[in-house]
Write a protein that holds these residues in place. Structure first.
Motif, short mmCIF file in Angstrom:
data_model
loop_
_atom_site.label_atom_id
_atom_site.label_comp_id
_atom_site.label_asym_id
_atom_site.label_seq_id
_atom_site.Cartn_x
_atom_site.Cartn_y
_atom_site.Cartn_z
N CYS A 315 0.83 -1.24 0.10
CA CYS A 315 0.06 -0.19 -0.26
C CYS A 315 0.70 1.09 -0.36
CB CYS A 315 -1.08 0.09 1.35
SG CYS A 315 -2.08 -1.18 1.08
N LEU A 316 -0.02 2.50 -0.44
CA LEU A 316 1.24 4.08 -0.32
C LEU A 316 1.86 3.95 1.09
CD1 LEU A 316 -1.21 5.55 -2.50
CD2 LEU A 316 0.36 4.53 -2.30
N ASN A 317 2.17 4.86 1.26
CA ASN A 317 3.66 4.96 2.78
C ASN A 317 2.62 6.02 3.02
OD1 ASN A 317 4.11 7.81 1.10
ND2 ASN A 317 6.28 6.34 0.67
N ASN A 318 1.86 7.01 3.01
CA ASN A 318 0.96 7.81 3.63
C ASN A 318 1.76 8.49 4.01
OD1 ASN A 318 -1.47 8.71 4.93
ND2 ASN A 318 -1.75 6.83 6.02
N LYS A 319 2.47 9.16 3.65
CA LYS A 319 4.01 10.47 4.07
C LYS A 319 4.27 9.41 5.05
CE LYS A 319 0.16 14.30 2.93
NZ LYS A 319 0.03 15.13 3.31
N GLY A 320 5.16 8.91 5.41
CA GLY A 320 6.13 7.77 5.75
C GLY A 320 5.00 6.91 6.74
N LYS A 321 3.74 7.26 6.75
CA LYS A 321 3.06 6.83 7.91
C LYS A 321 3.34 4.92 7.74
CE LYS A 321 0.10 10.51 9.83
NZ LYS A 321 -1.34 11.09 9.65
N ASN A 322 3.36 4.66 6.82
CA ASN A 322 3.24 3.06 6.04
C ASN A 322 4.32 3.22 5.47
OD1 ASN A 322 1.83 0.30 5.64
ND2 ASN A 322 0.99 1.01 4.25
N SER A 323 5.46 3.42 5.44
CA SER A 323 6.92 3.30 4.82
C SER A 323 7.20 1.98 4.94
CB SER A 323 7.88 4.16 5.12
OG SER A 323 8.35 4.35 6.61
N THR A 324 6.85 1.42 6.78
CA THR A 324 7.50 0.17 6.65
C THR A 324 7.50 -0.83 5.87
OG1 THR A 324 7.34 0.25 9.16
CG2 THR A 324 7.10 -2.02 8.77
N PRO A 325 8.20 -2.03 5.57
CA PRO A 325 8.23 -2.83 4.25
C PRO A 325 7.91 -4.01 4.67
CG PRO A 325 10.52 -3.44 5.22
CD PRO A 325 9.73 -1.61 5.52
N LEU A 326 7.10 -4.78 3.12
CA LEU A 326 6.43 -6.52 3.90
C LEU A 326 7.63 -7.11 4.04
CD1 LEU A 326 3.01 -6.57 2.02
CD2 LEU A 326 3.46 -5.92 3.97
#
Length: 334
Positions: A315-326
């Motif tokens: 999914c999109l990283n949402n300005k860094g909030k979801n930047s953690t990788p799978l």
């Protein structure tokens, strides 16, 4: 025609042998599961007996202490009664009371009418034990089933030729995250051009396979398997009709099975690592919380006719909030 029929005979014989081998494996698995459950029940039974015996000993100790205290009061009352008898036979009452003032002081005594020993055995002990047994059995069963799935672990590596241009893959092909810049990549037929998706390199067209993915620290993700012919171009809704068998996390706490319509999932704790299991012939795709050994969701009764590929959407990283990788992780057998 003769050769075709001889080949068919070989196929049938092979299927019977495969079925026999699978039956033996399932029998062994069943024995393992029920042996573990029986041991858990026996341990719970022992705990209940021990708790009841402890409560009985506590009640006996309470009774012993109360009887001892009552006997002490009886002794004191008898002493006073004897001395009062002596006073009743003498004329110098005042002199005797001056010698022993305790004769006219009140006895420091309990209100014995409100004190008793409970003769009933509380059902709370049994109820608590049964609750713990239920939790233990659920956990043990989950652990046993998960160990069974983990036996079919496969080595999954991401396929860069399928990755959306916004996705950033690690050099070893085990991690994927969404970046902010669209990379200049050749628009191959197999590449996703709109949604931030990527597939595993190797597909599976028979048997069983299993892999685990770390989702810790993410607010949004999709995981599962897809059939080979899914549309790679444009936006498409992930559901079984469109060739997607996936679950997802959205908005940090909304877990869904991507059915049509979506199915909301209730999870006890937020999964940190998700296990994906597929039984091709059975038409089964199951998802597990690896750390708690608990079942998340299963697609059942599916009919697979094409090669299935592991599917990942960070999914999109949402300005860094979801930047953690799978992260595709090695399977650690519990």
């Amino acid at each position: 025609m003769i050769q075709d029929r001889m080949k068919k005979i070989q196929d049938i014989q092979h299927s019977v042998e495969m079925r026999k081998r699978n039956t033996e494996e399932e029998k062994s698995h069943s024995v393992e599961v029920f042996t573990a459950l029986i041991r858990s029940i026996e341990r719970c039974q022992t705990e209940v007996v021990e708790m009841l015996e402890q409560k009985q000993k506590a009640a006996e100790k309470q009774a012993e202490d109360l009887i001892k205290e009552l006997e002490q009061e009886i002794t004191e009352l008898k002493r006073r009664n004897s001395e009062l008898e002596q006073i009743s036979h003498t004329e110098d009452h005042l002199h005797l009371l001056q010698i022993d003032p305790s004769l006219y002081s009140p006895i420091n005594s309990k209100n014995w009418t409100e004190i008793s020993i409970n003769t009933h055995v509380s059902m709370d002990t049994l109820n608590r034990a049964l609750t713990r047994l239920k939790d233990t059995l659920h956990q043990k069963l989950g652990q046993t089933v998960l160990r069974r799935m983990q036996q079919y672990a496969v080595d999954v590596t991401l396929d860069p030729d399928t990755a959306n241009p916004y996705l950033i893959l690690s050099a070893d092909g085990k991690q994927v995250r969404c970046g902010d810049i669209r990379q200049k990549l050749p628009n191959k037929p197999e590449r996703f051009d709109t949604c931030v998706r990527v597939l595993g390199k190797k597909g599976f067209s028979s048997g069983r396979f299993y892999f685990e993915v770390q989702v810790k620290g993410k607010t949004d993700w999709y995981l599962g398997v897809v059939r080979e012919s899914i549309n790679r171009k444009g936006s498409i809704t992930p559901n079984p009709v469109n060739g997607f068998w996936t679950v997802c996390l959205r908005n940090g706490n909304e877990y869904k099975a991507c059915e049509d319509p979506l199915v909301s999932l209730c999870v006890r704790v937020k999964p940190q690592k998700v296990g994906v299991f597929v039984d091709y012939e059975e038409g089964l795709v199951s998802f597990y919380d690896v750390e708690s050994s608990s079942h998340i969701y299963s697609f059942t009764g599916q009919s697979f006719t094409q090669t299935l590929f592991p599917y990942f959407n960070p999914c999109l990283n949402n300005k860094g909030k979801n930047s953690t990788p799978l992260i595709i992780t090695p399977v650690s057998y519990n």
